[in-house]
Motif scaffolding. Structure first.
Motif, PDB file in Angstrom:
ATOM      1  N   GLU A 120       0.845  -1.199   0.000  1.00 29.26           N
ATOM      2  CA  GLU A 120       0.000   0.000   0.000  1.00 29.26           C
ATOM      3  C   GLU A 120       0.881   1.250   0.000  1.00 29.26           C
ATOM      4  O   GLU A 120       1.734   1.417   0.866  1.00 29.26           O
ATOM      5  CB  GLU A 120      -0.905  -0.004   1.231  1.00 29.26           C
ATOM      6  N   ALA A 121       0.670   2.108  -0.990  1.00 27.38           N
ATOM      7  CA  ALA A 121       1.454   3.342  -1.094  1.00 27.38           C
ATOM      8  C   ALA A 121       0.820   4.444  -0.264  1.00 27.38           C
ATOM      9  O   ALA A 121      -0.358   4.757  -0.431  1.00 27.38           O
ATOM     10  CB  ALA A 121       1.557   3.773  -2.553  1.00 27.38           C
ATOM     11  N   VAL A 122       1.619   5.033   0.607  1.00 25.82           N
ATOM     12  CA  VAL A 122       1.154   6.114   1.468  1.00 25.82           C
ATOM     13  C   VAL A 122       2.083   7.320   1.358  1.00 25.82           C
ATOM     14  O   VAL A 122       1.632   8.449   1.128  1.00 25.82           O
ATOM     15  CB  VAL A 122       1.042   5.651   2.937  1.00 25.82           C
ATOM     16  N   LEU A 123       3.348   7.098   1.512  1.00 24.10           N
ATOM     17  CA  LEU A 123       4.321   8.190   1.484  1.00 24.10           C
ATOM     18  C   LEU A 123       4.722   8.529   0.056  1.00 24.10           C
ATOM     19  O   LEU A 123       4.610   7.690  -0.855  1.00 24.10           O
ATOM     20  CB  LEU A 123       5.568   7.806   2.296  1.00 24.10           C
ATOM     21  N   PRO A 163      17.995  -4.514  -4.885  1.00 23.90           N
ATOM     22  CA  PRO A 163      17.489  -4.124  -3.557  1.00 23.90           C
ATOM     23  C   PRO A 163      16.014  -3.749  -3.616  1.00 23.90           C
ATOM     24  O   PRO A 163      15.578  -3.037  -4.533  1.00 23.90           O
ATOM     25  CB  PRO A 163      18.354  -2.912  -3.193  1.00 23.90           C
ATOM     26  N   ALA A 164      15.255  -4.228  -2.646  1.00 23.12           N
ATOM     27  CA  ALA A 164      13.817  -3.945  -2.603  1.00 23.12           C
ATOM     28  C   ALA A 164      13.549  -2.734  -1.721  1.00 23.12           C
ATOM     29  O   ALA A 164      14.153  -2.576  -0.659  1.00 23.12           O
ATOM     30  CB  ALA A 164      13.069  -5.161  -2.060  1.00 23.12           C
ATOM     31  N   ASN A 165      12.627  -1.891  -2.193  1.00 23.06           N
ATOM     32  CA  ASN A 165      12.186  -0.754  -1.381  1.00 23.06           C
ATOM     33  C   ASN A 165      11.239  -1.241  -0.283  1.00 23.06           C
ATOM     34  O   ASN A 165      10.560  -2.261  -0.429  1.00 23.06           O
ATOM     35  CB  ASN A 165      11.477   0.287  -2.250  1.00 23.06           C
ATOM     36  N   THR A 166      11.182  -0.476   0.810  1.00 26.25           N
ATOM     37  CA  THR A 166      10.340  -0.840   1.950  1.00 26.25           C
ATOM     38  C   THR A 166       9.092   0.023   1.984  1.00 26.25           C
ATOM     39  O   THR A 166       9.171   1.246   1.844  1.00 26.25           O
ATOM     40  CB  THR A 166      11.108  -0.663   3.275  1.00 26.25           C
ATOM     41  N   PHE A 167       7.947  -0.606   2.150  1.00 26.65           N
ATOM     42  CA  PHE A 167       6.695   0.129   2.334  1.00 26.65           C
ATOM     43  C   PHE A 167       6.585   0.565   3.800  1.00 26.65           C
ATOM     44  O   PHE A 167       6.877  -0.210   4.717  1.00 26.65           O
ATOM     45  CB  PHE A 167       5.494  -0.743   1.974  1.00 26.65           C
ATOM     46  N   SER A 168       6.139   1.786   4.003  1.00 30.67           N
ATOM     47  CA  SER A 168       5.956   2.261   5.377  1.00 30.67           C
ATOM     48  C   SER A 168       4.756   1.591   6.042  1.00 30.67           C
ATOM     49  O   SER A 168       4.805   1.256   7.232  1.00 30.67           O
ATOM     50  CB  SER A 168       5.769   3.786   5.380  1.00 30.67           C
ATOM     51  N   THR A 169       3.711   1.374   5.270  1.00 25.84           N
ATOM     52  CA  THR A 169       2.522   0.723   5.816  1.00 25.84           C
ATOM     53  C   THR A 169       2.775  -0.765   6.011  1.00 25.84           C
ATOM     54  O   THR A 169       3.197  -1.462   5.085  1.00 25.84           O
ATOM     55  CB  THR A 169       1.325   0.920   4.876  1.00 25.84           C
TER      56      THR A 169
END
Length: 220
Positions: A120-123, A163-169
């Motif tokens: 889920e994209a939030v930032l 490298p994988a990005n991290t979701f904040s949610t």
């Protein structure tokens, strides 16, 4: 009797009185001048800084026992936090997702679950899409609390180890420490393309002088 219109010449009796008057006036002027001069000199002497004042201005702002910034040696942190892991930290041999390797003496880590989810994209910068949720557990079997504040968890995917990005949610990192005999949990949600979920490399960096733990496998 002198002729009319000519000034009368002073008599012998009036001359000494005039001289005494002049002498008195001159003496008074001299006394006043002496008093004024004494006051001026006294005022100048009072304006000089006292030894105490000079000493106080020479003291550093932090006091005699402080350093140049005003701090005190006793205020320095005494934390036992391990140094953070870095890019040159060596790696342990990879283990499977069902492994439970040792991080430091008395502390092990395991992957409780590694599942495919939708991120889920939030930032700003985040893009919703396929993701992998990794839940890890740090088990402390030692007799003292263990610092976890420098632990870093990363994930890479594909043959190129992207490298994988991290979701904040959904992401909740390990706590700052884990008590003796307790278990700490960390959850991380990584952005991973659906086609690369079967080739994952999960790393746990504890500290710069501790080898990195490496898990390899596929998301379920």
């Amino acid at each position: 009797m002198p002729p009319e219109g000519d000034p009368a010449e002073p008599t012998p009796a009036t001359t000494p009185r005039r001289r005494r008057t002049i002498a008195v006036v001159v003496g008074a002027v001299v006394v006043v001048a002496a008093v004024v001069l004494a006051l001026v000199l006294t005022g100048r002497g009072d304006s000089s800084p006292s030894p105490d004042a000079t000493t106080s201005t020479a003291q550093p702002s932090g006091g005699a026992s402080g350093d140049a910034t005003g701090g005190d040696a006793s205020d320095e942190p005494t934390s036992s936090t391990p140094p953070a892991a870095g890019p040159d930290t060596p790696e342990s041999p990879p283990v499977g997702l069902d492994g439970s390797p040792t991080v430091v003496d008395g502390v092990t880590v395991r992957v409780k679950s590694l599942t495919a989810v939708d991120g889920e994209a939030v930032l700003p910068g985040e893009v919703a899409g396929p993701a992998v949720r990794a839940e890890l557990e740090m088990v402390n079997s030692s007799g003292a609390a263990v610092d976890l504040s420098t632990v870093v968890v990363n994930l890479a995917y594909g043959s190129g180890r992207t490298p994988a990005n991290t979701f904040s949610t959904g992401t909740s990192s390990f706590p700052a420490s884990v008590e003796a005999g307790a278990t700490a949990t960390g959850v991380y949600v990584f952005e991973v393309p659906a086609d690369d979920r079967d080739d994952l490399r999960l790393t746990v960096d504890y500290a710069v002088d501790v080898p990195v733990v490496v898990f390899e496998g596929a998301a379920s």
